[in-house]
Enzyme design. Structure first.
Site, mmCIF file in Angstrom:
data_model
loop_
_atom_site.group_PDB
_atom_site.id
_atom_site.type_symbol
_atom_site.label_atom_id
_atom_site.label_comp_id
_atom_site.label_asym_id
_atom_site.label_seq_id
_atom_site.Cartn_x
_atom_site.Cartn_y
_atom_site.Cartn_z
ATOM 1 C CG ASP A 67 -0.761 -0.352 2.360
ATOM 2 O OD1 ASP A 67 1.198 -0.484 2.460
ATOM 3 O OD2 ASP A 67 -0.743 -0.755 3.776
ATOM 4 C CG ASN A 136 -8.850 -2.233 11.592
ATOM 5 O OD1 ASN A 136 -7.888 -2.838 11.524
ATOM 6 N ND2 ASN A 136 -9.625 -1.027 10.909
ATOM 7 C CG HIS A 138 -5.897 -2.533 9.373
ATOM 8 N ND1 HIS A 138 -5.959 -1.430 8.944
ATOM 9 C CD2 HIS A 138 -4.775 -2.607 8.897
ATOM 10 C CE1 HIS A 138 -5.066 -1.097 9.184
ATOM 11 N NE2 HIS A 138 -3.947 -1.967 9.314
ATOM 12 C CD GLU A 143 -8.468 0.502 7.372
ATOM 13 O OE1 GLU A 143 -8.453 -0.486 8.949
ATOM 14 O OE2 GLU A 143 -8.414 1.493 8.209
HETATM 15 P P1 PGA Z 1 2.502 -1.831 12.403
HETATM 16 O O1 PGA Z 1 1.320 -1.540 11.338
HETATM 17 O O2 PGA Z 1 3.240 -2.179 12.043
HETATM 18 O O3 PGA Z 1 2.604 -0.028 12.147
HETATM 19 O O4 PGA Z 1 1.677 -1.905 14.106
HETATM 20 C C1 PGA Z 1 0.809 -2.954 11.384
HETATM 21 C C2 PGA Z 1 -0.518 -2.759 10.352
HETATM 22 O O5 PGA Z 1 -1.869 -1.690 10.732
HETATM 23 O O6 PGA Z 1 -0.985 -3.761 9.499
#
Ligand code: PGA
Length: 241
Positions: A67, A136, A138, A143
């Site tokens: 992304d 959450n 995702h 999302e």
């Molecule tokens: P993080 O993010 O590795 O900074 O915890 C993971 C994500 O949101 O996919």
């Protein structure tokens, strides 16, 4: 799903780096799917160490990132392009032309997303995709209430995600509210997937992804249907399993 619980973040990172290294040894021109965020940082450090010890060679490796924020350019310190360069690409021998990132400044977003998908297909698909997971549930920027059929597309970020990402920005107002993300279909088409998670704040998402009903509210739950997923987590992220 294979679940590997490691003692701590460093061990999790080392195990993931070894899996990538093995993949690249078996297939030097592997197509790797890469992720940003705090979670894979340790894995990238390990990969750089292994590269410096000449245990892995990225000369022929091709990469696609999951992304990119929409509306910020590549020079922006918060862009994922910048992140990947400073945390991995600048320190290994990957060829610049083999690096692919969604274009956060694309004028024609649909055409750009389609082009990204086509390029993945042209190169034979992703051999190994690395994923983190949001609190959450995702994966990428897919999302909750995700469309499981989506390919690379423009997404609106959830409030919780914007807040989690605001730690990198001066103010929450500066956090982009949209991003371009591989879709669930793109991710599910990868031949192998490794998902990393560490810390107590990921325990609930991991539990729901692994043991919960497959449902669009927990995007990562779809991984239960993939036939080659390895989940590498530390003890804290595994604490609700
Ligand atoms: P993080 O993010 O590795 O900074 O915890 C993971 C994500 O949101 O996919």
């Amino acid at each position: 799903m294979r679940i590997i619980v490691m003692d701590n973040y460093d061990e999790m990172s080392k195990r993931a780096a070894l899996m990538i290294t093995s993949q690249v040894m078996l297939k030097p021109d592997s197509v790797l799917g890469l992720a940003t965020g705090d979670t894979p940082l340790g894995m990238y450090k390990e990969l750089i160490k292994l590269y410096n010890k000449k245990e892995v060679d990225f000369k022929e490796v091709r990469t696609f990132n999951l992304d990119e924020y929409y509306g910020i350019n590549r020079e922006n310190l918060q862009s994922y392009y910048y992140f990947m360069n400073s945390n991995l690409f600048n320190s290994i021998n990957i060829a610049r032309e083999n690096i692919n990132m969604p274009d956060g400044m694309a004028k024609d977003v649909n055409a750009s997303c389609k082009g990204y998908e086509n390029k993945i297909k042209e190169l034979g698909g992703i051999d190994m995709q690395v994923l983190g997971i949001g609190g959450n549930g995702h994966i990428g920027f897919n999302e909750p209430n995700v469309n499981f059929e989506a390919e690379t597309h423009l997404v609106n970020l959830e409030e919780q995600t914007i807040e989690a990402n605001s730690r990198f920005f001066t103010s929450i107002k500066d956090v982009p509210v949209k991003a371009i993300s591989m879709g669930i279909k793109t991710i599910m088409n990868s031949k192998k997937i490794i998902l990393l998670a560490n810390g107590l704040n990921k325990a609930k998402a991991i539990e729901r992804a692994v043991n919960g009903k497959i449902n669009p509210n927990i995007p990562a739950s779809i991984l239960q249907l993939h036939n080659d997923v390895t989940i590498i987590i530390d003890k804290e992220a595994a604490s609700k399993l």
